[in-house]
Design a protein around this motif. Sequence first.
Motif, PDB file in Angstrom:
ATOM      1  N   LEU A 122       0.912  -1.259  -0.236  1.00 45.00           N
ATOM      2  CA  LEU A 122      -0.052   0.126  -0.002  1.00 45.00           C
ATOM      3  C   LEU A 122       0.838   1.141  -0.105  1.00 45.00           C
ATOM      4  O   LEU A 122       1.827   1.419   0.811  1.00 45.00           O
ATOM      5  CB  LEU A 122      -0.787   0.054   1.324  1.00 45.00           C
ATOM      6  CG  LEU A 122      -1.687  -1.340   1.357  1.00 45.00           C
ATOM      7  CD1 LEU A 122      -2.480  -1.157   2.858  1.00 45.00           C
ATOM      8  CD2 LEU A 122      -2.535  -1.609   0.422  1.00 45.00           C
ATOM      9  N   SER A 123       0.524   2.240  -0.822  1.00 48.03           N
ATOM     10  CA  SER A 123       1.432   3.362  -1.016  1.00 48.03           C
ATOM     11  C   SER A 123       0.752   4.531  -1.152  1.00 48.03           C
ATOM     12  O   SER A 123      -0.388   4.613  -1.376  1.00 48.03           O
ATOM     13  CB  SER A 123       2.436   3.371  -2.020  1.00 48.03           C
ATOM     14  OG  SER A 123       1.763   2.994  -3.196  1.00 48.03           O
ATOM     15  N   VAL A 124       1.364   5.997  -0.850  1.00 48.99           N
ATOM     16  CA  VAL A 124       0.850   6.927  -0.892  1.00 48.99           C
ATOM     17  C   VAL A 124       1.668   7.885  -1.633  1.00 48.99           C
ATOM     18  O   VAL A 124       2.812   8.281  -1.787  1.00 48.99           O
ATOM     19  CB  VAL A 124       0.676   7.593   0.542  1.00 48.99           C
ATOM     20  CG1 VAL A 124       0.333   8.943   0.399  1.00 48.99           C
ATOM     21  CG2 VAL A 124       0.189   6.786   1.693  1.00 48.99           C
ATOM     22  N   SER A 125       0.977   8.053  -3.081  1.00 50.86           N
ATOM     23  CA  SER A 125       1.748   8.675  -3.994  1.00 50.86           C
ATOM     24  C   SER A 125       1.861  10.303  -4.200  1.00 50.86           C
ATOM     25  O   SER A 125       2.573  11.145  -4.413  1.00 50.86           O
ATOM     26  CB  SER A 125       1.465   8.358  -5.410  1.00 50.86           C
ATOM     27  OG  SER A 125      -0.053   8.686  -5.545  1.00 50.86           O
ATOM     28  N   ILE A 126       0.649  11.014  -3.037  1.00 50.99           N
ATOM     29  CA  ILE A 126       0.629  12.342  -2.722  1.00 50.99           C
ATOM     30  C   ILE A 126       0.579  12.657  -1.370  1.00 50.99           C
ATOM     31  O   ILE A 126      -0.479  12.352  -0.555  1.00 50.99           O
ATOM     32  CB  ILE A 126      -0.873  12.905  -3.538  1.00 50.99           C
ATOM     33  CG1 ILE A 126      -0.694  12.614  -5.037  1.00 50.99           C
ATOM     34  CG2 ILE A 126      -0.614  14.454  -3.042  1.00 50.99           C
ATOM     35  CD1 ILE A 126      -2.009  13.017  -5.681  1.00 50.99           C
ATOM     36  N   PRO A 127       1.839  12.640  -0.817  1.00 48.21           N
ATOM     37  CA  PRO A 127       1.975  12.725   0.665  1.00 48.21           C
ATOM     38  C   PRO A 127       1.657  14.197   1.432  1.00 48.21           C
ATOM     39  O   PRO A 127       1.412  14.045   2.654  1.00 48.21           O
ATOM     40  CB  PRO A 127       3.536  12.449   0.701  1.00 48.21           C
ATOM     41  CG  PRO A 127       4.101  13.282  -0.424  1.00 48.21           C
ATOM     42  CD  PRO A 127       3.120  13.058  -1.454  1.00 48.21           C
ATOM     43  N   MET A 128       1.122  14.917   0.768  1.00 45.83           N
ATOM     44  CA  MET A 128       0.619  16.407   1.372  1.00 45.83           C
ATOM     45  C   MET A 128      -0.756  16.716   0.468  1.00 45.83           C
ATOM     46  O   MET A 128      -0.557  16.706  -0.758  1.00 45.83           O
ATOM     47  CB  MET A 128       1.663  17.103   1.471  1.00 45.83           C
ATOM     48  CG  MET A 128       2.905  16.820   1.893  1.00 45.83           C
ATOM     49  SD  MET A 128       2.860  16.879   3.943  1.00 45.83           S
ATOM     50  CE  MET A 128       2.955  18.416   4.721  1.00 45.83           C
ATOM     51  N   ARG A 129      -1.530  17.162   1.186  1.00 43.76           N
ATOM     52  CA  ARG A 129      -2.666  18.089   0.384  1.00 43.76           C
ATOM     53  C   ARG A 129      -3.020  19.088   1.374  1.00 43.76           C
ATOM     54  O   ARG A 129      -2.960  19.131   2.714  1.00 43.76           O
ATOM     55  CB  ARG A 129      -3.796  16.915   0.365  1.00 43.76           C
ATOM     56  CG  ARG A 129      -3.650  15.838  -0.335  1.00 43.76           C
ATOM     57  CD  ARG A 129      -5.037  14.865  -0.673  1.00 43.76           C
ATOM     58  NE  ARG A 129      -4.728  13.943  -1.585  1.00 43.76           N
ATOM     59  CZ  ARG A 129      -4.937  14.065  -2.995  1.00 43.76           C
ATOM     60  NH1 ARG A 129      -5.212  15.052  -3.649  1.00 43.76           N
ATOM     61  NH2 ARG A 129      -4.749  13.019  -3.625  1.00 43.76           N
ATOM     62  N   PRO A 130      -3.705  19.977   0.670  1.00 42.70           N
ATOM     63  CA  PRO A 130      -4.023  21.385   1.373  1.00 42.70           C
ATOM     64  C   PRO A 130      -5.328  21.366   2.334  1.00 42.70           C
ATOM     65  O   PRO A 130      -6.265  20.587   1.962  1.00 42.70           O
ATOM     66  CB  PRO A 130      -4.451  22.207   0.377  1.00 42.70           C
ATOM     67  CG  PRO A 130      -4.811  21.554  -0.883  1.00 42.70           C
ATOM     68  CD  PRO A 130      -3.861  20.244  -0.697  1.00 42.70           C
ATOM     69  N   ASP A 131      -5.165  21.914   3.438  1.00 44.36           N
ATOM     70  CA  ASP A 131      -6.318  21.579   4.271  1.00 44.36           C
ATOM     71  C   ASP A 131      -7.320  23.012   4.178  1.00 44.36           C
ATOM     72  O   ASP A 131      -6.609  23.946   4.792  1.00 44.36           O
ATOM     73  CB  ASP A 131      -5.767  21.322   5.868  1.00 44.36           C
ATOM     74  CG  ASP A 131      -6.979  21.351   6.854  1.00 44.36           C
ATOM     75  OD1 ASP A 131      -8.223  21.358   6.402  1.00 44.36           O
ATOM     76  OD2 ASP A 131      -6.895  21.224   7.998  1.00 44.36           O
ATOM     77  N   PRO A 132      -8.432  22.928   3.773  1.00 47.87           N
ATOM     78  CA  PRO A 132      -9.115  24.263   3.684  1.00 47.87           C
ATOM     79  C   PRO A 132      -9.458  24.684   4.956  1.00 47.87           C
ATOM     80  O   PRO A 132      -9.864  25.900   4.968  1.00 47.87           O
ATOM     81  CB  PRO A 132     -10.390  23.716   2.848  1.00 47.87           C
ATOM     82  CG  PRO A 132     -10.511  22.309   2.889  1.00 47.87           C
ATOM     83  CD  PRO A 132      -9.138  21.846   3.231  1.00 47.87           C
ATOM     84  N   MET A 133      -9.797  23.910   6.033  1.00 45.56           N
ATOM     85  CA  MET A 133     -10.037  24.312   7.185  1.00 45.56           C
ATOM     86  C   MET A 133      -8.952  25.383   7.872  1.00 45.56           C
ATOM     87  O   MET A 133      -8.832  25.987   9.107  1.00 45.56           O
ATOM     88  CB  MET A 133     -10.446  23.303   8.306  1.00 45.56           C
ATOM     89  CG  MET A 133     -11.347  22.466   7.433  1.00 45.56           C
ATOM     90  SD  MET A 133     -13.057  23.219   7.322  1.00 45.56           S
ATOM     91  CE  MET A 133     -13.582  23.754   9.165  1.00 45.56           C
ATOM     92  N   SER A 134      -7.573  25.238   7.256  1.00 47.36           N
ATOM     93  CA  SER A 134      -6.460  25.918   8.160  1.00 47.36           C
ATOM     94  C   SER A 134      -5.734  26.908   6.859  1.00 47.36           C
ATOM     95  O   SER A 134      -4.865  27.107   7.025  1.00 47.36           O
ATOM     96  CB  SER A 134      -5.444  25.048   8.682  1.00 47.36           C
ATOM     97  OG  SER A 134      -4.961  24.201   7.684  1.00 47.36           O
ATOM     98  N   GLY A 135      -6.983  27.359   6.136  1.00 43.65           N
ATOM     99  CA  GLY A 135      -6.187  28.277   5.252  1.00 43.65           C
ATOM    100  C   GLY A 135      -5.383  27.750   4.145  1.00 43.65           C
ATOM    101  O   GLY A 135      -4.466  28.346   3.585  1.00 43.65           O
TER     102      GLY A 135
END
Length: 365
Positions: free
Chosen positions: A205-218
């Motif tokens: 199992l892998s994560v190819s997109i390790p970061m995403r923007p959090d709309p709740m923190s701008g």
Amino acid sequence: MSQAEIGVAVVGTGFGQKVHIPAFQAHHRTRIVAVYHRDLAKAQAIAEAHSIPYACQTVEAIVALPDVQGVSIATPPFLHYPMAKTVLQAGKHLLLEKPTTLNVREAQELHQLATAKGLITTMNFEFRCIPAWMRLAELLADGYVGQKRLIKVDWLVSSRADASRPWNWYAQKSQGGGALGAIGSHAFDYLDWLFGPAKRLSAQLSVSIPMRPDPMSGGQLRPVDADDTCLIMMELADGTPVQISLSAATYQGRGHWVEVYGDRGTLVLGSSNQKDYVHGFQLWGSQQGEPLAELEIPERLAFPRTWEDGRIAPFVRIVNRWVQGIDQGQTPVPSLQEGVYSQLLMDLCHQSDLTGTWVEVPSGS
């Protein structure tokens, strides 16, 4: 004498509003009497828009309504166990979205609770109700491919390929997010339905997109730990090897395909539709080494009615199984029992990924 309507409450208003509400309103035996949203004002707005009598902001309020005989849950996975437990403890029938729960222990507890109370449960494993898939099942049962040699599943879509898509529960392993839960839960169910139980498996199992923007923190970037790509090898109880490739992060992925190779023939079921995971399936077959040719899907398997959103028609068939089960006092397939099995294989995938080893599937599970 016409049969009585079954009063239903819909819990969850994302997928619930897009698929569950129109399906229950279309079915001749179900009447939606209540809808849940944690924000009461939103629940009331949804109820008004769909002419639903009651709006509630707690599941406890939903199950306290005498008119509610069954509850359909379409919330994010981390809410399935506590909400479903409340529904079953109140003596209400349950229709549950996949993945079943966060782990197999929770799924087993729900199944045992439903069994002890004599309640009818159904899982929305809707591929069992799609005409092309039903025809595939018939041909396999008739021995079209003969002795199976290899089964191959590719489910490669782009729903999470855009790295700007927001960080939410889907990005969090602890919340039941990830491709394994979203689509692997389906794959494990239909593989068991079509081919029988598994003996062992190995998963990466892998994560190819390790970061995403959090709309709740701008828009601040938050870490992603829920898989978006899963490579799984499996051996069935009868020895047949299975190769499974799942990804929600593949631009121009080939879509959803199941290939079955045997000593007498080959069957290929597939759809390249990236917008709708139900519409578009075709079935091809070949025997004795002849070229693949498209196979006709018999009219008797066709949906009596379709919608622009392809997910509604098979869900209506799932609802129909639930209604028949309630009428007859017999739990239909797929039920929480099938949900337990799908959840078990997902848990074993996480175990295999963690240990880097093949993992045995408990016999009799």
